[in-house]
Design a protein around this motif. Structure first.
Motif, PDB file in Angstrom:
ATOM      1  N   ILE A 122       1.157  -7.395  -5.206  1.00 49.40           N
ATOM      2  CA  ILE A 122       0.176  -6.526  -5.863  1.00 49.40           C
ATOM      3  C   ILE A 122      -1.198  -7.192  -5.926  1.00 49.40           C
ATOM      4  O   ILE A 122      -2.231  -6.518  -5.831  1.00 49.40           O
TER       5      ILE A 122
ATOM      6  N   ASP B 294      13.508   0.152  -8.239  1.00 48.28           N
ATOM      7  CA  ASP B 294      12.108   0.371  -7.854  1.00 48.28           C
ATOM      8  C   ASP B 294      11.451  -0.920  -7.348  1.00 48.28           C
ATOM      9  O   ASP B 294      10.668  -0.894  -6.402  1.00 48.28           O
ATOM     10  N   VAL B 295      11.814  -2.053  -7.962  1.00 53.29           N
ATOM     11  CA  VAL B 295      11.291  -3.337  -7.488  1.00 53.29           C
ATOM     12  C   VAL B 295      11.855  -3.664  -6.104  1.00 53.29           C
ATOM     13  O   VAL B 295      11.167  -4.187  -5.237  1.00 53.29           O
TER      14      VAL B 295
ATOM     15  N   SER C 163       6.843  -9.936  -6.191  1.00 53.41           N
ATOM     16  CA  SER C 163       6.140  -8.686  -6.472  1.00 53.41           C
ATOM     17  C   SER C 163       4.720  -8.940  -6.979  1.00 53.41           C
ATOM     18  O   SER C 163       3.801  -8.158  -6.701  1.00 53.41           O
TER      19      SER C 163
ATOM     20  N   PHE D  87       1.789   2.305  -5.870  1.00 58.88           N
ATOM     21  CA  PHE D  87       3.235   2.208  -6.091  1.00 58.88           C
ATOM     22  C   PHE D  87       3.569   0.947  -6.880  1.00 58.88           C
ATOM     23  O   PHE D  87       4.429   0.958  -7.770  1.00 58.88           O
ATOM     24  N   GLY D  88       2.876  -0.166  -6.560  1.00 57.14           N
ATOM     25  CA  GLY D  88       3.120  -1.412  -7.268  1.00 57.14           C
ATOM     26  C   GLY D  88       2.785  -1.305  -8.746  1.00 57.14           C
ATOM     27  O   GLY D  88       3.540  -1.799  -9.599  1.00 57.14           O
TER      28      GLY D  88
ATOM     29  N   VAL E 194       5.452   0.724 -10.417  1.00 55.30           N
ATOM     30  CA  VAL E 194       6.730   0.011 -10.530  1.00 55.30           C
ATOM     31  C   VAL E 194       6.660  -1.095 -11.573  1.00 55.30           C
ATOM     32  O   VAL E 194       7.581  -1.269 -12.383  1.00 55.30           O
TER      33      VAL E 194
ATOM     34  N   TRP F 242      12.680  -1.543  -3.746  1.00 51.68           N
ATOM     35  CA  TRP F 242      11.966  -0.740  -2.760  1.00 51.68           C
ATOM     36  C   TRP F 242      10.537  -1.239  -2.563  1.00 51.68           C
ATOM     37  O   TRP F 242      10.017  -1.229  -1.438  1.00 51.68           O
ATOM     38  N   TYR F 243       9.897  -1.668  -3.637  1.00 54.46           N
ATOM     39  CA  TYR F 243       8.530  -2.176  -3.529  1.00 54.46           C
ATOM     40  C   TYR F 243       8.477  -3.435  -2.662  1.00 54.46           C
ATOM     41  O   TYR F 243       7.618  -3.559  -1.779  1.00 54.46           O
ATOM     42  N   CYS F 244       9.390  -4.373  -2.899  1.00 57.47           N
ATOM     43  CA  CYS F 244       9.431  -5.603  -2.099  1.00 57.47           C
ATOM     44  C   CYS F 244       9.836  -5.310  -0.657  1.00 57.47           C
ATOM     45  O   CYS F 244       9.315  -5.926   0.285  1.00 57.47           O
TER      46      CYS F 244
ATOM     47  N   SER G 234       0.416   1.313  -1.410  1.00 57.25           N
ATOM     48  CA  SER G 234       1.200   0.168  -1.868  1.00 57.25           C
ATOM     49  C   SER G 234       0.761  -0.289  -3.255  1.00 57.25           C
ATOM     50  O   SER G 234       1.599  -0.553  -4.132  1.00 57.25           O
TER      51      SER G 234
END
Length: 349
Positions: free
Chosen positions: A246, A187-188, A242, A158-159, A162, A190-192, A155
């Protein structure tokens, strides 16, 4: 139906969730622009289920075999619980489970009469049974820590990937500039979604995981983080959401890795990782989080955007997390103080 419709209309009142003058229809996605949408909540649930499946596979196929290979929860003593040594294992096991391992002396005496065993033999069986359970629990703790270390590493990496080129990653004021009409990059998104899915999966599995000393603190933390992620998503505050994610991932990588080393009896590596954890924790949870994120929520955001009711809820959840950070920091500093005098890090299990 009218009552249900009225309740939904009251709950989704844009005057509560959105800045003044903004309506839900203003966030309808188009071919060119994508906003956060409450309909995306189903993706978080789906993500949580997928994460639980991945966790099951990672723990069963990799972490538990790794723990056994490292000798976690393994002893050199023979299997004293075998029915060859104790023909009345079923009765002893039933008594052990009934009293949670702490069998009273009168029950032991009664067992001795019914099984024609010596009291000393029954007490020995109970001690070995408790040791076996503790070894099993240690292996489970190792695999749970391994899973969290694996997830936080993925995570956080990836963060960083992104957010590295996002302006709000370097200047938090960009979380508010242009709000509320801030498009959400894929991408944000998917990250959230991954972050919300993880905390949702934690709440789903919390009843099955081993209960630790800080169970209630962790429960409050996960609930607050989950609510915070929901609020930031529903109100299109994904940029600050986000940042929350992180900041809460990086330190835990070192903590979970340190716990794994403790269970595997790699004390020196455990101590080094705990030092790394302490440094990262202080920088992120006691430095960046209060002096940048919370400061921005309390003072900078009101100067840039129109404050609305749910924003105060966001602030309250952020402050709840900070209170927990301070509490945990106290325990961390106590551990550091003990390490100075004892020469090793006594990490709590």
């Amino acid at each position: 139906m009218d009552l249900e419709a009225s309740a939904l209309e009251w709950f989704w009142n844009p005057n509560f969730w959105l800045p003044p003058g903004v309506q839900w229809k203003d966030f309808e996605p188009t071919d060119k622009v994508r906003f956060a949408n409450y309909r995306d909540g189903g993706y978080a649930i789906t993500s949580a289920i997928c994460i639980l499946c991945v966790r099951f596979l990672v723990e069963r196929k990799f972490l538990i075999p790794l723990g056994k290979w490292l000798g976690v929860g393994q002893t050199k003593q023979p299997d004293l619980l075998s029915s060859v040594h104790y023909p009345h294992t079923n009765q002893l096991e039933k008594a052990y489970e009934s009293f949670g391992g702490k069998v009273p002396s009168n029950v032991i005496a009664d067992l001795a009469k019914r099984t024609d065993m010596e009291i000393r033999s029954i007490e020995r069986w109970l001690r070995v049974r408790s040791a076996a359970k503790n070894n099993e629990a240690k292996l489970r703790k190792f695999s749970e820590c391994g899973w969290r270390c694996f997830y936080y590493t993925i995570s956080f990496s990836f963060g960083v990937f992104v957010l590295w080129d996002k302006p709000w990653f370097w200047d938090i004021n960009h979380c508010w500039i242009g709000y509320p009409f801030q498009a959400v990059p894929d991408d944000v998104w998917w990250y959230c979604c991954l972050g919300a899915g993880y905390y949702c999966s934690v709440l789903m599995s919390i009843g099955f995981d081993i209960k630790r000393k800080d169970f209630w603190e962790m429960f409050v933390h996960h609930v607050a983080t989950m609510l915070l992620m929901c609020v930031t998503w529903l109100s299109n505050l994904t940029r600050i959401g986000s940042i929350f994610l992180i900041l809460h991932d990086c330190a835990d990588i070192f903590l979970e890795a340190a716990k794994m080393c403790k269970y595997a009896n790699y004390r020196k590596l455990c101590d080094v990782l705990f030092v790394c954890f302490t440094l990262v924790w202080i920088v992120t949870r006691l430095g960046i989080y209060p002096f940048s994120v919370i400061n921005s929520l309390l003072f900078k955001a009101p100067a840039i955007i129109s404050i609305f009711p749910v924003f105060y809820f966001l602030i309250s959840m952020a402050l709840v997390l900070q209170v927990l950070h301070v509490i945990w920091s106290y325990y961390i500093l106590k551990i550091v103080a003990k390490a100075v005098f004892c020469g090793k890090v006594p990490i709590s299990e």
